[in-house]
Design an enzyme around this catalytic site. Structure first.
Site, PDB file in Angstrom:
ATOM      1  N   SER A  96       0.827  -1.209   0.000  1.00 16.83           N
ATOM      2  CA  SER A  96       0.000   0.000   0.000  1.00 16.83           C
ATOM      3  C   SER A  96       0.858   1.255   0.000  1.00 16.83           C
ATOM      4  O   SER A  96       2.023   1.233   0.378  1.00 16.83           O
ATOM      5  CB  SER A  96      -0.881   0.044   1.252  1.00 16.83           C
TER       6      SER A  96
HETATM    7  N1  SAH Z   1       1.154  -5.496   4.409  1.00 14.50           N
HETATM    8  C1  SAH Z   1       1.692  -5.880   3.130  1.00 14.50           C
HETATM    9  C2  SAH Z   1       0.697  -5.688   2.017  1.00 14.50           C
HETATM   10  C3  SAH Z   1       0.450  -6.962   1.331  1.00 14.50           C
HETATM   11  S1  SAH Z   1      -0.852  -6.995   0.164  1.00 14.50           S
HETATM   12  C4  SAH Z   1       3.024  -5.200   2.853  1.00 14.50           C
HETATM   13  O1  SAH Z   1       3.445  -4.342   3.625  1.00 14.50           O
HETATM   14  O2  SAH Z   1       3.656  -5.559   1.860  1.00 14.50           O
HETATM   15  C5  SAH Z   1      -1.971  -8.089   0.965  1.00 14.50           C
HETATM   16  C6  SAH Z   1      -1.504  -9.489   1.182  1.00 14.50           C
HETATM   17  O3  SAH Z   1      -2.575 -10.217   1.764  1.00 14.50           O
HETATM   18  C7  SAH Z   1      -1.118 -10.264  -0.077  1.00 14.50           C
HETATM   19  O4  SAH Z   1       0.212 -10.659   0.028  1.00 14.50           O
HETATM   20  C8  SAH Z   1      -2.063 -11.461  -0.074  1.00 14.50           C
HETATM   21  O5  SAH Z   1      -1.469 -12.654  -0.534  1.00 14.50           O
HETATM   22  C9  SAH Z   1      -2.422 -11.564   1.393  1.00 14.50           C
HETATM   23  N2  SAH Z   1      -3.641 -12.307   1.701  1.00 14.50           N
HETATM   24  C10 SAH Z   1      -4.838 -12.325   1.042  1.00 14.50           C
HETATM   25  N3  SAH Z   1      -5.703 -13.153   1.669  1.00 14.50           N
HETATM   26  C11 SAH Z   1      -5.039 -13.675   2.755  1.00 14.50           C
HETATM   27  C12 SAH Z   1      -5.381 -14.592   3.778  1.00 14.50           C
HETATM   28  N4  SAH Z   1      -6.585 -15.188   3.840  1.00 14.50           N
HETATM   29  N5  SAH Z   1      -4.462 -14.887   4.719  1.00 14.50           N
HETATM   30  C13 SAH Z   1      -3.230 -14.317   4.685  1.00 14.50           C
HETATM   31  N6  SAH Z   1      -2.848 -13.449   3.740  1.00 14.50           N
HETATM   32  C14 SAH Z   1      -3.732 -13.118   2.784  1.00 14.50           C
END
Ligand code: SAH
Length: 257
Positions: A98
């Site tokens: 983000s």
């Molecule tokens: N906080 C992260 C943003 C990642 S984007 C950063 O700083 O980079 C959101 C992430 O959520 C993705 O990597 C996706 O694979 C994960 N995601 C989606 N559904 C999920 C679930 N049920 N359990 C764990 N992770 C999940």
């Protein structure tokens, strides 16, 4: 006005992220976390923090943490020059990190948990993050919470986050490969739960694993098919739910892959 590009010479030459990806190094990696590029990037981060403050982020704990974590170490080397711009960036496997502004806003909301009311200097207790991605937000959280439990469902990103985070030696960050929809009962109760992916609803497990005095901050699909940020507080009287601004996050999915 032409956007001034950061010109620091950050070249992610064999730091731990490249060298140790997928295997343990023979010698514990001690990459150049405090080398010249980091010092050069400090000024650029300070500018980012200044901009965050202008955009309304007021919590000193959040601004300090955002000024500390080297965001450029979490993105692909081709994107390093954009690391401190207010933009979301691809982190592989179709996922995105983000914008700094959204990360800061969500963490600021998290720190507004009822248990911390009137304690503007204090750290949160244990925090659960759903969606580790590249590990950036987990690193920021590690500076404002006592423990960070972060769950990712994609093995490739879970491993990337592990190698991205290794050089920072953040002893209070715990990464798990699992379906975050189920929360992580072993670390519960949590003072805060923050999701980086948006589902149709908030899983009941998250609400159950939240401490009294704790807060959930998560994107949720709204009636018109978009997403809005939802804040849930648990207090002695029960659950309070507030719907805030529109947001754009990747979908919350089930199972691991
Ligand atoms: N906080 C992260 C943003 C990642 S984007 C950063 O700083 O980079 C959101 C992430 O959520 C993705 O990597 C996706 O694979 C994960 N995601 C989606 N559904 C999920 C679930 N049920 N359990 C764990 N992770 C999940």
């Amino acid at each position: 006005m032409a956007q001034q590009r950061p010109s620091f010479p950050v070249k992610l030459t064999p730091t731990a992220s490249a060298v140790t990806r997928g295997r343990e190094p023979a010698v514990p990696a001690r990459p150049a976390v405090s080398s010249t590029p980091s010092m050069a990037s400090e000024a650029i981060r300070a500018r980012m923090v200044q901009k965050l403050a202008q955009q309304g982020i007021a919590d000193g704990r959040v601004l300090r943490a955002m000024g500390t974590v080297e965001r450029h170490r979490f993105v692909d080397s081709a994107l390093v020059n954009q690391a401190y711009e207010d933009t979301s960036l691809p982190i592989g496997l179709g996922q995105t990190i983000s914008k700094p502004n959204v990360v800061a806003r969500m963490i600021e909301l998290l720190l507004g948990a009822p248990a911390l009311a009137g304690k503007p200097q204090e750290r949160l207790g244990r925090v659960l993050e759903i969606g580790t991605g590249c590990g950036y937000q987990a690193a920021v959280l590690s500076h404002v919470a006592s423990e960070v439990y972060s769950i990712e469902r994609l093995r490739g990103l879970h491993e990337r986050a592990r190698s991205n985070l290794r050089p920072f030696r953040l002893a209070n960050v715990h990464l798990m490969l699992a379906d975050g929809r189920l929360g992580y009962a072993r670390g519960a109760p949590y003072a805060g739960i923050i999701a980086a992916a948006g589902g149709e609803d908030l899983p009941q497990e998250w609400i159950e694993q939240l401490a009294v005095g704790g807060r959930i901050v998560a994107p949720t699909v709204s009636a018109n098919g978009g997403q809005t940020l939802v804040v849930i507080d648990k207090n002695a009287r029960g659950i309070e739910r507030r719907v805030l601004e529109a947001v754009h996050f990747v979908p919350l999915k089930s199972g691991i892959a």
